[in-house]
Motif scaffolding. Structure first.
Motif, PDB file in Angstrom:
ATOM      1  N   LYS A   1     -26.733  -7.411 -34.605  1.00 60.08           N
ATOM      2  CA  LYS A   1     -26.486  -8.008 -33.295  1.00 60.08           C
ATOM      3  C   LYS A   1     -25.130  -9.092 -33.351  1.00 60.08           C
TER       4      LYS A   1
ATOM      5  N   GLN B   1     -20.850  -8.191 -31.688  1.00 64.63           N
ATOM      6  CA  GLN B   1     -20.978  -8.819 -30.110  1.00 64.63           C
ATOM      7  C   GLN B   1     -19.968  -9.795 -29.799  1.00 64.63           C
ATOM      8  N   LYS B   2     -19.841 -10.493 -31.415  1.00 65.46           N
ATOM      9  CA  LYS B   2     -18.682 -11.344 -31.632  1.00 65.46           C
ATOM     10  C   LYS B   2     -17.175 -10.552 -31.758  1.00 65.46           C
TER      11      LYS B   2
END
Length: 156
Positions: A129, A133-134
């Motif tokens: 996750k 997201q990064k």
């Protein structure tokens, strides 16, 4: 969407960046989305991070020479941030220097080929996750800066 002429920028890239470009082209042809120079954690910057069609996360470290490889002591820290880890080198690189238990990609500025698949070590769901997201944040910032380069001072 407007077409961006990457050919005109190729001469301005460093050897590792040229290799990263070819690697990304190859991975995109297999359904991956790629970003270059992504920071998974403080002190680390991966050359290419690829997000696959099934959510897989691959890291590719590009090495342009023997000296570039032997001076890199951080690469083992990249492995924990991906499902698979690869080296990308050009056809003249002495591949016997590279660890056998890592993936191998041979390429240039225009394309690449996976020679040896990196072993799979699935990311934990929480780490996956964070990486997705990064990846999304990094890609969105790059797109914003492409459209509006004046934003750069805001993000420093």
């Amino acid at each position: 969407m407007a077409h961006i002429d990457l050919q005109s920028s190729v001469p301005n890239l460093q050897p590792g960046q040229l290799l990263a470009r070819g690697v990304a082209r190859h991975l995109v042809s297999h359904g991956f989305a790629c970003v270059e120079e992504l920071v998974p954690a403080r002190g680390l910057r991966v050359d290419v991070m690829a997000l696959g069609p099934k959510g897989e996360v691959w890291v590719v470290e590009c090495k342009s020479s023997r000296a570039d490889f032997t001076s890199d002591s951080k690469w083992q820290g990249y492995i924990e941030w991906a499902d698979r880890f690869f080296w990308a080198v050009d056809q003249d690189f002495p591949t016997e220097l590279l660890p056998d238990d890592t993936g191998l990609i041979i390429g240039d500025a225009y394309g690449a080929e996976i020679i040896r698949m990196g072993p799979e070590a699935k990311l934990a769901p929480a780490r996956r996750k964070v990486m997705v997201q990064k990846f999304a944040f990094h890609a969105a910032r790059r797109l914003h800066l492409l459209r509006d380069p004046d934003l750069l001072p805001e993000w420093d």
